[in-house]
Scaffold this motif. Structure first.
Motif, mmCIF file in Angstrom:
data_model
loop_
_atom_site.group_PDB
_atom_site.id
_atom_site.type_symbol
_atom_site.label_atom_id
_atom_site.label_comp_id
_atom_site.label_asym_id
_atom_site.label_seq_id
_atom_site.Cartn_x
_atom_site.Cartn_y
_atom_site.Cartn_z
ATOM 1 N N ARG A 100 33.217 27.798 53.880
ATOM 2 C CA ARG A 100 34.391 28.258 54.617
ATOM 3 C C ARG A 100 34.998 29.534 54.040
ATOM 4 O O ARG A 100 35.990 30.029 54.569
ATOM 5 N N ASP A 101 34.429 30.045 52.976
ATOM 6 C CA ASP A 101 34.942 31.237 52.293
ATOM 7 C C ASP A 101 36.380 31.030 51.826
ATOM 8 O O ASP A 101 37.232 31.922 51.953
ATOM 9 N N PHE A 102 36.655 29.866 51.262
ATOM 10 C CA PHE A 102 37.948 29.583 50.655
ATOM 11 C C PHE A 102 37.876 29.976 49.171
ATOM 12 O O PHE A 102 37.090 29.402 48.421
ATOM 13 N N PRO A 103 38.658 30.934 48.713
ATOM 14 C CA PRO A 103 38.625 31.318 47.295
ATOM 15 C C PRO A 103 39.209 30.222 46.404
ATOM 16 O O PRO A 103 40.166 29.540 46.783
ATOM 17 N N VAL A 104 38.634 30.059 45.214
ATOM 18 C CA VAL A 104 39.066 29.001 44.300
ATOM 19 C C VAL A 104 39.422 29.584 42.934
ATOM 20 O O VAL A 104 38.952 30.657 42.555
ATOM 21 N N GLN A 124 25.053 27.308 41.697
ATOM 22 C CA GLN A 124 24.891 26.226 42.666
ATOM 23 C C GLN A 124 25.354 26.626 44.059
ATOM 24 O O GLN A 124 24.817 26.152 45.068
ATOM 25 N N ASN A 125 26.371 27.489 44.120
ATOM 26 C CA ASN A 125 26.957 27.929 45.397
ATOM 27 C C ASN A 125 27.104 29.452 45.369
ATOM 28 O O ASN A 125 28.190 29.970 45.101
ATOM 29 N N PRO A 126 26.027 30.190 45.625
ATOM 30 C CA PRO A 126 26.043 31.661 45.482
ATOM 31 C C PRO A 126 27.128 32.366 46.280
ATOM 32 O O PRO A 126 27.609 33.425 45.867
ATOM 33 N N SER A 127 27.526 31.788 47.408
ATOM 34 C CA SER A 127 28.539 32.442 48.241
ATOM 35 C C SER A 127 29.964 32.041 47.867
ATOM 36 O O SER A 127 30.923 32.488 48.511
ATOM 37 N N LEU A 128 30.111 31.223 46.830
ATOM 38 C CA LEU A 128 31.440 30.767 46.433
ATOM 39 C C LEU A 128 32.285 31.933 45.910
ATOM 40 O O LEU A 128 31.837 32.715 45.075
ATOM 41 N N ASN A 129 33.513 32.017 46.392
ATOM 42 C CA ASN A 129 34.445 33.065 45.986
ATOM 43 C C ASN A 129 35.329 32.535 44.851
ATOM 44 O O ASN A 129 36.251 31.753 45.073
ATOM 45 N N ILE A 130 35.021 32.946 43.621
ATOM 46 C CA ILE A 130 35.855 32.581 42.470
ATOM 47 C C ILE A 130 36.968 33.620 42.350
ATOM 48 O O ILE A 130 36.743 34.749 41.907
ATOM 49 N N ALA A 131 38.160 33.241 42.751
ATOM 50 C CA ALA A 131 39.285 34.182 42.721
ATOM 51 C C ALA A 131 39.747 34.461 41.301
ATOM 52 O O ALA A 131 40.316 35.522 41.027
ATOM 53 N N GLY A 132 39.500 33.526 40.403
ATOM 54 C CA GLY A 132 39.890 33.721 39.011
ATOM 55 C C GLY A 132 39.693 32.455 38.210
ATOM 56 O O GLY A 132 39.427 31.386 38.757
ATOM 57 N N TYR A 133 39.795 32.592 36.897
ATOM 58 C CA TYR A 133 39.720 31.426 36.017
ATOM 59 C C TYR A 133 40.438 31.728 34.721
ATOM 60 O O TYR A 133 40.655 32.887 34.369
ATOM 61 N N ASN A 134 40.813 30.655 34.008
ATOM 62 C CA ASN A 134 41.535 30.811 32.740
ATOM 63 C C ASN A 134 41.374 29.527 31.948
ATOM 64 O O ASN A 134 41.252 28.436 32.517
ATOM 65 N N ASP A 135 41.374 29.655 30.619
ATOM 66 C CA ASP A 135 41.288 28.455 29.791
ATOM 67 C C ASP A 135 42.596 27.671 29.852
ATOM 68 O O ASP A 135 43.575 28.108 30.467
ATOM 69 N N ALA A 154 43.851 32.646 45.566
ATOM 70 C CA ALA A 154 43.081 31.406 45.689
ATOM 71 C C ALA A 154 43.735 30.447 46.667
ATOM 72 O O ALA A 154 44.968 30.367 46.760
ATOM 73 N N LYS A 155 42.886 29.701 47.379
ATOM 74 C CA LYS A 155 43.368 28.636 48.263
ATOM 75 C C LYS A 155 43.291 27.282 47.581
ATOM 76 O O LYS A 155 44.069 26.384 47.880
ATOM 77 N N LEU A 156 42.296 27.126 46.674
ATOM 78 C CA LEU A 156 42.117 25.870 45.961
ATOM 79 C C LEU A 156 42.221 26.115 44.459
ATOM 80 O O LEU A 156 41.655 27.085 43.943
ATOM 81 N N LEU A 157 42.936 25.233 43.780
ATOM 82 C CA LEU A 157 43.092 25.310 42.328
ATOM 83 C C LEU A 157 42.624 24.001 41.710
ATOM 84 O O LEU A 157 43.046 22.914 42.126
ATOM 85 N N PHE A 158 41.731 24.121 40.713
ATOM 86 C CA PHE A 158 41.231 22.955 39.996
ATOM 87 C C PHE A 158 41.711 23.044 38.546
ATOM 88 O O PHE A 158 41.445 24.035 37.870
ATOM 89 N N VAL A 159 42.392 22.001 38.087
ATOM 90 C CA VAL A 159 43.021 22.016 36.769
ATOM 91 C C VAL A 159 42.325 21.007 35.854
ATOM 92 O O VAL A 159 42.479 19.788 36.024
ATOM 93 N N ALA A 160 41.573 21.510 34.875
ATOM 94 C CA ALA A 160 40.818 20.656 33.954
ATOM 95 C C ALA A 160 41.556 20.533 32.627
ATOM 96 O O ALA A 160 41.186 21.144 31.624
ATOM 97 N N ILE A 161 42.609 19.747 32.647
ATOM 98 C CA ILE A 161 43.440 19.510 31.474
ATOM 99 C C ILE A 161 43.659 18.002 31.375
ATOM 100 O O ILE A 161 43.651 17.297 32.395
ATOM 101 N N THR A 162 43.852 17.477 30.189
ATOM 102 C CA THR A 162 44.015 16.039 30.014
ATOM 103 C C THR A 162 45.325 15.534 30.615
ATOM 104 O O THR A 162 46.290 16.284 30.777
ATOM 105 N N SER A 163 45.330 14.237 30.916
ATOM 106 C CA SER A 163 46.558 13.578 31.384
ATOM 107 C C SER A 163 47.457 13.275 30.193
ATOM 108 O O SER A 163 46.963 13.009 29.092
ATOM 109 N N PRO A 164 48.794 13.296 30.369
ATOM 110 C CA PRO A 164 49.502 13.575 31.616
ATOM 111 C C PRO A 164 49.853 15.055 31.805
ATOM 112 O O PRO A 164 50.580 15.393 32.732
ATOM 113 N N LYS A 165 49.332 15.921 30.925
ATOM 114 C CA LYS A 165 49.709 17.337 30.988
ATOM 115 C C LYS A 165 49.402 17.958 32.347
ATOM 116 O O LYS A 165 50.216 18.706 32.892
#
Length: 244
Positions: A100-104, A124-135, A154-165
Motif C-alpha cells: 500500500r506504500d504506507f511509510p513506516v 524481505q519487502n523491497p518496496s517497503l518505505n522506511i521513513a526513519g528509524y532510531n534506537d 510515517a503512517k505506522l510506528l513500531f516501538v521495540a522497547i520493553t514493558s511498561p516503558k
C-alpha cells in the motif's frame, strides 16, 4: 472483533487476518489506532501497575500474544480461535505497508539491532518505505524523538522497547506522533536481526516459548518465568473457582 475481559485485562478475540484488515482500514480512513499485545507477563504486571493497565486499556486493538493467555482464556470459557503473535503481526503489517506504500518508522533496541532490522525487512519487502528509524535510548529527550517521528511522514510506528516503558511512552505521546498506527513490538527487532532465536513452531503452539527462553538464558530467565507463571496460574484458579 469481539472484546472480552480476562483477569481484569481487556483483549480482542480476532484472527491474524481480521486484525490486519481492521488496521489497514483504519489507516485508509486516517483514524489513529493504538495497538498492543498482551501475554502472561503483561497480565500479571497489570494487576499491580495501574499506569500500565491504563496504557493497555487506552488501546483500540488488544491482541492476545502468548499461548498461555489463549489456554487461560479458554480455561475460563472464552472462545479464542488463535494467537496473534506480535512478531508475526509485525511482518504481516510490513508486507501490507509495502503493497500500500504506507511509510513506516522503527523505534527501539540498540543502534546495531535496529539498523540490522531495517536491512532485513527491506530485503524481505523491497518496496517497503522506511521513513526513519532510531534506537531506544532516547529517554533524556523524548520530545526530540517524537518530533523526528512526526516529521518523518510515517503512517505506522513500531516501538521495540520493553514493558511498561513502551506502552506508557505511546500513551503519553500518541497525540503528537503524527502517525495513523502505533504498535509496541517488544523484543521483535532482536528476533528479526538474529540476536535472539524464536522457539520452534511446535513449542510455540504448545505454549512452551517461555521454556525455550529459559533454556537459552537460564541464569537470567528462570526466576522471572517461575514467578510470573506461578502468579498467572494462581490468578486463573482464583478466577475459576473463587470468583462467582
Amino acid at each position: 472483533m469481539k472484546r472480552i475481559e480476562f483477569l481484569k485485562a481487556p483483549m480482542d478475540i480476532a484472527t491474524m487476518q481480521e486484525t490486519v484488515s481492521f488496521i489497514e482500514s483504519r489507516i485508509e480512513q486516517k483514524q489513529f489506532l493504538q495497538h498492543v499485545v498482551v501475554n502472561v507477563a503483561k497480565i500479571v504486571n497489570m494487576q499491580k501497575d495501574p499506569v500500565l493497565a491504563e496504557s493497555v486499556k487506552a488501546c483500540e486493538v488488544i491482541n492476545i500474544d502468548g499461548m498461555g493467555v489463549v489456554f487461560g482464556a479458554r480455561f475460563l470459557g472464552h472462545h479464542v480461535p488463535e494467537r496473534v503473535a506480535g512478531v508475526d503481526l509485525f511482518h504481516e503489517l510490513l508486507a501490507m505497508s509495502a503493497k500500500r506504500d504506507f511509510p513506516v518508522f522503527l523505534l527501539g533496541a540498540t543502534e546495531e539491532v535496529v539498523s540490522k532490522t531495517v536491512e532485513v525487512v527491506k530485503a524481505q519487502n523491497p518496496s517497503l518505505n522506511i521513513a526513519g528509524y532510531n534506537d531506544g535510548y532516547f529517554w533524556d529527550d523524548e520530545e526530540a524523538i517524537v518530533t523526528k517521528i512526526h516529521e518523518s511522514g510515517a503512517k505506522l510506528l513500531f516501538v521495540a522497547i520493553t514493558s511498561p516503558k513502551k506502552e506508557n511512552f505511546i500513551n503519553k505521546w500518541q497525540d503528537k506522533l503524527g502517525v495513523d498506527f502505533v504498535m509496541g513490538v517488544g523484543g521483535t527487532f532482536d528476533v528479526v536481526a538474529g540476536k535472539v532465536k524464536r522457539a520452534p513452531k511446535w513449542m510455540q503452539k504448545a505454549g512452551l516459548e517461555w521454556l525455550y527462553r529459559v533454556l537459552q538464558e537460564p541464569g537470567r530467565m528462570w526466576k522471572r518465568y517461575l514467578v510470573t507463571n506461578s502468579k498467572f496460574a494462581l490468578l486463573l484458579l482464583k478466577s475459576k473457582f473463587l470468583t462467582r
